[in-house]
Design a protein around this motif. Structure first.
Motif, PDB file in Angstrom:
ATOM      1  N   GLY A  38       0.833  -1.200   0.000  1.00 55.26           N
ATOM      2  CA  GLY A  38       0.000   0.000   0.000  1.00 55.26           C
ATOM      3  C   GLY A  38       0.864   1.245   0.000  1.00 55.26           C
ATOM      4  N   TRP A  39       1.898   1.233   0.833  1.00 53.02           N
ATOM      5  CA  TRP A  39       2.814   2.380   0.884  1.00 53.02           C
ATOM      6  C   TRP A  39       3.585   2.556  -0.412  1.00 53.02           C
ATOM      7  CZ3 TRP A  39       2.500   6.543   3.454  1.00 53.02           C
ATOM      8  CH2 TRP A  39       1.923   6.550   4.728  1.00 53.02           C
ATOM      9  N   ARG A  40       3.973   1.433  -1.019  1.00 53.58           N
ATOM     10  CA  ARG A  40       4.699   1.540  -2.296  1.00 53.58           C
ATOM     11  C   ARG A  40       3.827   2.240  -3.345  1.00 53.58           C
ATOM     12  NH1 ARG A  40       9.722  -0.019  -2.303  1.00 53.58           N
ATOM     13  NH2 ARG A  40      10.387  -1.913  -1.247  1.00 53.58           N
ATOM     14  N   LYS A  62      11.977   9.653  -0.676  1.00 52.42           N
ATOM     15  CA  LYS A  62      13.210   8.941  -0.313  1.00 52.42           C
ATOM     16  C   LYS A  62      13.114   8.380   1.114  1.00 52.42           C
ATOM     17  CE  LYS A  62      18.089   9.703  -0.409  1.00 52.42           C
ATOM     18  NZ  LYS A  62      19.096  10.709  -0.141  1.00 52.42           N
ATOM     19  N   ASP A  63      12.627   9.185   2.019  1.00 54.30           N
ATOM     20  CA  ASP A  63      12.499   8.737   3.405  1.00 54.30           C
ATOM     21  C   ASP A  63      11.466   7.600   3.521  1.00 54.30           C
ATOM     22  OD1 ASP A  63      13.203   9.275   6.328  1.00 54.30           O
ATOM     23  OD2 ASP A  63      11.011   9.365   6.368  1.00 54.30           O
ATOM     24  N   ALA A  64      10.361   7.767   2.798  1.00 58.22           N
ATOM     25  CA  ALA A  64       9.316   6.733   2.843  1.00 58.22           C
ATOM     26  C   ALA A  64       9.850   5.417   2.267  1.00 58.22           C
ATOM     27  CB  ALA A  64       8.078   7.202   2.079  1.00 58.22           C
ATOM     28  N   ASN A 122      12.906   4.435   2.062  1.00 56.59           N
ATOM     29  CA  ASN A 122      13.883   3.910   2.995  1.00 56.59           C
ATOM     30  C   ASN A 122      13.203   3.103   4.114  1.00 56.59           C
ATOM     31  OD1 ASN A 122      15.470   4.676   5.739  1.00 56.59           O
ATOM     32  ND2 ASN A 122      16.881   4.303   4.040  1.00 56.59           N
ATOM     33  N   LYS A 123      12.125   3.627   4.626  1.00 58.06           N
ATOM     34  CA  LYS A 123      11.436   2.945   5.722  1.00 58.06           C
ATOM     35  C   LYS A 123      10.696   1.701   5.236  1.00 58.06           C
ATOM     36  CE  LYS A 123      11.362   6.758   8.930  1.00 58.06           C
ATOM     37  NZ  LYS A 123      12.601   7.343   8.415  1.00 58.06           N
ATOM     38  N   ILE A 124      10.109   1.809   4.072  1.00 59.15           N
ATOM     39  CA  ILE A 124       9.437   0.639   3.482  1.00 59.15           C
ATOM     40  C   ILE A 124      10.459  -0.482   3.289  1.00 59.15           C
ATOM     41  CG2 ILE A 124       8.334  -0.216   1.360  1.00 59.15           C
ATOM     42  CD1 ILE A 124       7.160   2.690   1.054  1.00 59.15           C
ATOM     43  N   CYS A 129       9.632  -1.897  14.833  1.00 60.47           N
ATOM     44  CA  CYS A 129       8.668  -1.092  15.602  1.00 60.47           C
ATOM     45  C   CYS A 129       8.863   0.398  15.354  1.00 60.47           C
ATOM     46  CB  CYS A 129       8.825  -1.350  17.098  1.00 60.47           C
ATOM     47  SG  CYS A 129       8.160  -2.931  17.621  1.00 60.47           S
ATOM     48  N   ARG A 130      10.102   0.836  15.467  1.00 62.06           N
ATOM     49  CA  ARG A 130      10.401   2.249  15.277  1.00 62.06           C
ATOM     50  C   ARG A 130      10.032   2.697  13.852  1.00 62.06           C
ATOM     51  NH1 ARG A 130      13.775   5.627  12.922  1.00 62.06           N
ATOM     52  NH2 ARG A 130      14.387   7.426  14.161  1.00 62.06           N
ATOM     53  N   THR A 131      10.403   1.864  12.895  1.00 58.44           N
ATOM     54  CA  THR A 131      10.170   2.205  11.497  1.00 58.44           C
ATOM     55  C   THR A 131       8.677   2.232  11.187  1.00 58.44           C
ATOM     56  OG1 THR A 131      12.281   1.165  10.978  1.00 58.44           O
ATOM     57  CG2 THR A 131      10.763   1.538   9.135  1.00 58.44           C
ATOM     58  N   LEU A 189       6.301   2.782  13.220  1.00 57.78           N
ATOM     59  CA  LEU A 189       5.654   3.918  13.873  1.00 57.78           C
ATOM     60  C   LEU A 189       5.730   5.181  13.011  1.00 57.78           C
ATOM     61  CD1 LEU A 189       4.142   4.896  16.377  1.00 57.78           C
ATOM     62  CD2 LEU A 189       6.349   5.456  17.395  1.00 57.78           C
ATOM     63  N   ARG A 190       6.842   5.363  12.296  1.00 55.66           N
ATOM     64  CA  ARG A 190       6.970   6.525  11.400  1.00 55.66           C
ATOM     65  C   ARG A 190       5.905   6.452  10.294  1.00 55.66           C
ATOM     66  NH1 ARG A 190       9.658   6.718  15.271  1.00 55.66           N
ATOM     67  NH2 ARG A 190      11.634   7.828  15.565  1.00 55.66           N
ATOM     68  N   LEU A 191       5.743   5.270   9.718  1.00 56.25           N
ATOM     69  CA  LEU A 191       4.754   5.123   8.647  1.00 56.25           C
ATOM     70  C   LEU A 191       3.337   5.196   9.216  1.00 56.25           C
ATOM     71  CD1 LEU A 191       6.379   2.315   6.460  1.00 56.25           C
ATOM     72  CD2 LEU A 191       6.308   4.762   5.995  1.00 56.25           C
ATOM     73  N   HIS A 195       5.702  15.612  15.253  1.00 57.91           N
ATOM     74  CA  HIS A 195       6.844  14.708  15.441  1.00 57.91           C
ATOM     75  C   HIS A 195       8.060  15.164  14.636  1.00 57.91           C
ATOM     76  CE1 HIS A 195       4.099  11.994  17.436  1.00 57.91           C
ATOM     77  NE2 HIS A 195       3.278  12.109  16.413  1.00 57.91           N
ATOM     78  N   HIS A 196       7.924  16.248  13.884  1.00 57.72           N
ATOM     79  CA  HIS A 196       9.021  16.692  13.017  1.00 57.72           C
ATOM     80  C   HIS A 196       9.679  17.971  13.531  1.00 57.72           C
ATOM     81  CE1 HIS A 196       7.253  14.466   9.257  1.00 57.72           C
ATOM     82  NE2 HIS A 196       7.919  13.661  10.057  1.00 57.72           N
ATOM     83  N   PRO A 197      11.004  18.057  13.378  1.00 61.44           N
ATOM     84  CA  PRO A 197      11.685  19.294  13.773  1.00 61.44           C
ATOM     85  C   PRO A 197      11.390  20.435  12.785  1.00 61.44           C
ATOM     86  CG  PRO A 197      13.252  17.741  12.825  1.00 61.44           C
ATOM     87  CD  PRO A 197      11.928  17.028  12.900  1.00 61.44           C
ATOM     88  N   ALA A 236       7.059  22.154   0.040  1.00 63.61           N
ATOM     89  CA  ALA A 236       6.645  21.132  -0.931  1.00 63.61           C
ATOM     90  C   ALA A 236       5.126  21.177  -1.145  1.00 63.61           C
ATOM     91  CB  ALA A 236       7.076  19.750  -0.449  1.00 63.61           C
ATOM     92  N   PHE A 237       4.375  21.396  -0.092  1.00 67.57           N
ATOM     93  CA  PHE A 237       2.910  21.437  -0.220  1.00 67.57           C
ATOM     94  C   PHE A 237       2.460  22.533  -1.192  1.00 67.57           C
ATOM     95  CE2 PHE A 237       2.253  19.583   4.319  1.00 67.57           C
ATOM     96  CZ  PHE A 237       2.444  18.313   3.816  1.00 67.57           C
ATOM     97  N   CYS A 238       3.229  23.636  -1.203  1.00 71.69           N
ATOM     98  CA  CYS A 238       2.865  24.736  -2.110  1.00 71.69           C
ATOM     99  C   CYS A 238       2.984  24.331  -3.573  1.00 71.69           C
ATOM    100  CB  CYS A 238       3.745  25.964  -1.849  1.00 71.69           C
ATOM    101  SG  CYS A 238       3.462  26.646  -0.225  1.00 71.69           S
TER     102      CYS A 238
END
Ligand code: 1PZ
Length: 211
Positions: free
Chosen positions: A32-34, A52-54, A56-58, A102-104, A106-108, A146-148, A158-160
């Motif tokens: 689903g994430w892919r 890229k981050d997504a 990486n986690k997938i 678990c950590r990974t 949780l990000r997704l 959760h983001h700095p 990016a949203f713009c």
């Protein structure tokens, strides 16, 4: 696979995600994430740092699933149990397991909450609604906390660059606006259920995530 994206594929994966015991199957969660990432890639290179981050986690989760301990990673439930029982989850990033399942996950999982909020506002949007506003409202109500600062700024920029609502509906590749809205109405309860079941998995999981 950007050109093969369709909202229907996302829906199919989330539909297959829950097994008879209402456990979340990692295989379909990952697929689903892919799909979602391939959709994001088709929106342009401005989203590359997110994708890229997504990816990486997938990939981390996929490696666990296909790795030597893969049988423990079939469902989110079995993964959490296995990693906690075997002390494979770190409380800090500097520990010896900085990339646990678990950590990974949780990000997704947090990103799935964003998706749920965003798709719901897209579903109920009107012609003059702005995708960038819907996206950032959903982000501020979920992932942003959760983001700095730096990530929040980059994400806001990016949203713009998001296409307007009409183009967005087209890229979803599920027919007319009405058909997209109908399909979103089918997909959302499934996504919400997967989110909720994951959320309920283990109170210890949330404690075990930071880092
Ligand atoms: C349709 C437009 C797409 C909007 C995407 C909205 C999500 C914004 C997420 C911004 C992520 C920025 C890049 C890196 C973030 C990482 O620091 C964090 C924490 O990971 P850590 O550093 O702790 O290892 N990563 C995340 O929060 C996971 C983000 C996954 C984003 C998946 C988005 C998929 C979008 C699907 C589009 C329909």
């Amino acid at each position: 696979m950007a050109d093969s994206f369709s909202l229907q594929n996302v829906l199919d994966n989330f539909k297959s995600c829950l097994n008879d015991h209402k456990e979340v199957c990692l295989k379909y969660y990952i697929s689903g994430w892919r799909e979602l990432v391939s959709f994001m890639n088709s929106l342009g290179s401005v989203f590359a740092f997110i994708s890229k981050d997504a990816v990486n986690k997938i990939q981390i989760l996929e490696n666990f699933l296909t790795g030597e301990n893969g049988t423990h990673y079939v469902t989110v439930q079995s993964m959490v149990k296995y990693e906690l029982d075997n002390e494979l989850v770190d409380l800090t990033k500097r520990g010896s397991h900085p990339e646990s399942g678990c950590r990974t996950l949780l990000r997704l999982h947090r990103a799935l909450r964003w998706l749920q909020l965003f798709l719901e506002s897209l579903r109920t949007s009107t012609e003059d609604s702005k995708t960038s506003v819907m996206c950032s409202d959903a982000y501020n109500a979920s992932l942003a906390q959760h983001h700095p600062w730096l990530i929040r700024k980059a994400t806001g920029m990016a949203f713009c660059a998001l296409p307007g609502r009409d183009t967005f509906f087209e890229v979803l590749n599920a027919g007319s606006h009405e058909e997209v809205v109908t399909l979103l109405g089918e997909a959302l309860p499934l996504i919400s259920e997967v989110y909720q079941i994951t959320e309920d998995v283990s109170p210890r999981q949330n404690k075990a995530e930071e880092g």
